[in-house]
Design an enzyme around this catalytic site. Structure first.
Site, PDB file in Angstrom:
ATOM      1  N   ARG A  82      -9.646 -39.707  -4.178  1.00  0.00           N
ATOM      2  CA  ARG A  82     -10.319 -40.559  -5.161  1.00  0.00           C
ATOM      3  C   ARG A  82     -10.462 -39.801  -6.458  1.00  0.00           C
ATOM      4  O   ARG A  82     -10.978 -38.694  -6.478  1.00  0.00           O
ATOM      5  CB  ARG A  82     -11.727 -40.874  -4.631  1.00  0.00           C
ATOM      6  CG  ARG A  82     -11.951 -42.301  -4.397  1.00  0.00           C
ATOM      7  CD  ARG A  82     -13.274 -42.657  -3.855  1.00  0.00           C
ATOM      8  NE  ARG A  82     -14.412 -41.796  -4.055  1.00  0.00           N
ATOM      9  CZ  ARG A  82     -15.662 -42.200  -3.911  1.00  0.00           C
ATOM     10  NH1 ARG A  82     -15.909 -43.452  -3.602  1.00  0.00           N
ATOM     11  NH2 ARG A  82     -16.664 -41.383  -4.056  1.00  0.00           N
TER      12      ARG A  82
ATOM     13  N   THR B 258     -12.726 -42.137 -12.292  1.00  0.00           N
ATOM     14  CA  THR B 258     -12.510 -43.600 -12.206  1.00  0.00           C
ATOM     15  C   THR B 258     -12.833 -44.138 -10.803  1.00  0.00           C
ATOM     16  O   THR B 258     -12.972 -45.348 -10.634  1.00  0.00           O
ATOM     17  CB  THR B 258     -11.038 -43.938 -12.500  1.00  0.00           C
ATOM     18  OG1 THR B 258     -10.235 -43.349 -11.461  1.00  0.00           O
ATOM     19  CG2 THR B 258     -10.591 -43.400 -13.853  1.00  0.00           C
TER      20      THR B 258
ATOM     21  N   ASP C 260     -19.831 -35.740   1.686  1.00  0.00           N
ATOM     22  CA  ASP C 260     -18.374 -35.782   1.524  1.00  0.00           C
ATOM     23  C   ASP C 260     -17.724 -35.429   2.865  1.00  0.00           C
ATOM     24  O   ASP C 260     -17.773 -34.278   3.314  1.00  0.00           O
ATOM     25  CB  ASP C 260     -17.952 -34.795   0.428  1.00  0.00           C
ATOM     26  CG  ASP C 260     -16.491 -34.979   0.073  1.00  0.00           C
ATOM     27  OD1 ASP C 260     -16.199 -35.260  -1.101  1.00  0.00           O
ATOM     28  OD2 ASP C 260     -15.629 -34.841   0.970  1.00  0.00           O
TER      29      ASP C 260
ATOM     30  N   ASP D 295     -14.981 -32.586   2.835  1.00  0.00           N
ATOM     31  CA  ASP D 295     -15.550 -31.251   2.637  1.00  0.00           C
ATOM     32  C   ASP D 295     -16.305 -30.773   3.870  1.00  0.00           C
ATOM     33  O   ASP D 295     -16.255 -29.594   4.213  1.00  0.00           O
ATOM     34  CB  ASP D 295     -16.492 -31.249   1.418  1.00  0.00           C
ATOM     35  CG  ASP D 295     -15.708 -31.246   0.113  1.00  0.00           C
ATOM     36  OD1 ASP D 295     -14.535 -30.837   0.125  1.00  0.00           O
ATOM     37  OD2 ASP D 295     -16.276 -31.662  -0.919  1.00  0.00           O
TER      38      ASP D 295
HETATM   39  C1  PRP Z   1     -12.780 -40.046   0.787  1.00  0.00           C
HETATM   40  C2  PRP Z   1     -12.657 -40.771   2.105  1.00  0.00           C
HETATM   41  C3  PRP Z   1     -11.829 -41.979   1.757  1.00  0.00           C
HETATM   42  C4  PRP Z   1     -12.279 -42.272   0.344  1.00  0.00           C
HETATM   43  C5  PRP Z   1     -13.241 -43.415   0.417  1.00  0.00           C
HETATM   44  O1  PRP Z   1     -11.657 -39.312   0.522  1.00  0.00           O
HETATM   45  O2  PRP Z   1     -12.130 -39.993   3.131  1.00  0.00           O
HETATM   46  O3  PRP Z   1     -10.430 -41.724   1.797  1.00  0.00           O
HETATM   47  O4  PRP Z   1     -12.946 -41.108  -0.148  1.00  0.00           O
HETATM   48  O5  PRP Z   1     -13.597 -43.835  -0.845  1.00  0.00           O
HETATM   49  P1  PRP Z   1     -13.226 -45.268  -1.418  1.00  0.00           P
HETATM   50  O6  PRP Z   1     -13.557 -46.266  -0.364  1.00  0.00           O
HETATM   51  O7  PRP Z   1     -14.138 -45.359  -2.609  1.00  0.00           O
HETATM   52  O8  PRP Z   1     -11.779 -45.278  -1.801  1.00  0.00           O
HETATM   53  P2  PRP Z   1     -11.602 -38.236  -0.681  1.00  0.00           P
HETATM   54  O9  PRP Z   1     -11.141 -38.862  -1.948  1.00  0.00           O
HETATM   55  O10 PRP Z   1     -12.932 -37.546  -0.757  1.00  0.00           O
HETATM   56  O11 PRP Z   1     -10.462 -37.266  -0.234  1.00  0.00           O
HETATM   57  P3  PRP Z   1     -10.427 -36.200   0.964  1.00  0.00           P
HETATM   58  O12 PRP Z   1     -10.391 -36.974   2.246  1.00  0.00           O
HETATM   59  O13 PRP Z   1      -9.164 -35.464   0.689  1.00  0.00           O
HETATM   60  O14 PRP Z   1     -11.645 -35.329   0.871  1.00  0.00           O
HETATM   61  N1  URA Z   2     -16.064 -40.255   0.349  1.00  0.00           N
HETATM   62  C1  URA Z   2     -16.885 -39.506   1.127  1.00  0.00           C
HETATM   63  O1  URA Z   2     -16.435 -38.530   1.735  1.00  0.00           O
HETATM   64  N2  URA Z   2     -18.174 -39.850   1.206  1.00  0.00           N
HETATM   65  C2  URA Z   2     -18.691 -40.913   0.572  1.00  0.00           C
HETATM   66  O2  URA Z   2     -19.900 -41.180   0.716  1.00  0.00           O
HETATM   67  C3  URA Z   2     -17.830 -41.684  -0.237  1.00  0.00           C
HETATM   68  C4  URA Z   2     -16.509 -41.341  -0.327  1.00  0.00           C
END
Ligand code: PRP
Ligand code: URA
Length: 208
Positions: free
Chosen positions: A103, A107, A199, A202
């Site tokens: 994400r 944005t 997160d 993380d």
């Molecule tokens: C997180 C999560 C989803 C997304 C959800 O990923 O694992 O893929 O955010 O958010 P949304 O519904 O608003 O699209 P992140 O972007 O943190 O990436 P990561 O899994 O690599 O940490």
């Molecule tokens: N991605 C995450 O990992 N946690 C949230 O709460 C939203 C998006």
């Protein structure tokens, strides 16, 4: 299709430990994997079985078996891979694809950086894995990518989802059944799910 939320004391118990900020990486990973296993169990409730004949030590019998080969799990990188262990324990012969997405921090739009799925994906039942469904942007993009490759049968497993946003996905893709362990309260100004668990990526990978 209305989202199926796992409503079970054992799931609430596991979510209580998962959400706790004091829970460390090892236990967090284990819980993501365990809850994914229960989600997969629920998602298989309508699975079609093929009748085969086996022989118990006592007699021959006809019994239903799953054609595991027709399933594909597709985790959304990174956090979705944390659910893979659990679902693979339930359907060990399923194929695995990957969708890379993160994400954009300003944005909140998903950015797609990788796509690799098993051949004949259009003939398989595809189960997308992502622990967090926040704005729903990543879920929508992943579903649309798979549909553009001809996939007709899609399920989505998430651990925590945001209420209004999950409805957006339901409305746009009424054919995709979503399963989640809990629908939370709202998104904050940074589009994090509240109360949520922070997160997910993380916490699974210990990157912050
Ligand atoms: C997180 C999560 C989803 C997304 C959800 O990923 O694992 O893929 O955010 O958010 P949304 O519904 O608003 O699209 P992140 O972007 O943190 O990436 P990561 O899994 O690599 O940490
Ligand atoms: N991605 C995450 O990992 N946690 C949230 O709460 C939203 C998006």
């Amino acid at each position: 299709m209305k989202t199926i939320e796992l409503n079970h004391p054992l799931i609430e118990h596991k979510l209580a430990i998962l959400r706790d900020k004091k829970t460390g990486t090892k236990e967090f990973r284990e819980l993501i994997s365990e809850i994914a296993m229960f989600l997969c169990y629920e998602a298989m409730r309508d699975a079609k079985l093929e009748t085969t004949e086996i022989e118990t030590p006592l007699e021959k019998m006809k019994i239903g078996k799953l054609d595991e080969d027709k399933y594909a799990f597709v985790p959304i990188l990174r956090a979705g891979t944390g659910m893979l262990d659990g679902v693979i324990r339930v359907i060990p012969n399923a194929k695995i694809g990957h969708i890379g997405m993160y994400r954009n921090e300003k944005t909140f739009e998903p950015v797609n950086y990788y796509f690799k799925v098993p051949k004949d994906i259009e003939h398989r039942e595809v189960i997308i894995l992502d622990p967090m469904l926040a704005t729903g942007g990543s879920a929508l993009d992943a579903i649309e990518l798979l549909k553009s490759k001809g996939v007709k049968n899609i399920k989505f497993l998430s651990i925590i989802a945001a209420p209004e946003e999950i409805e957006k996905v339901e409305e746009k893709h009424p054919d995709v059944q979503i399963y989640c362990a809990h629908i939370d309260d709202h998104l904050n100004e940074n589009k994090y799910i509240v109360p949520g668990l922070g997160d997910a990526g993380d916490r699974i990978f210990g990157t912050k």
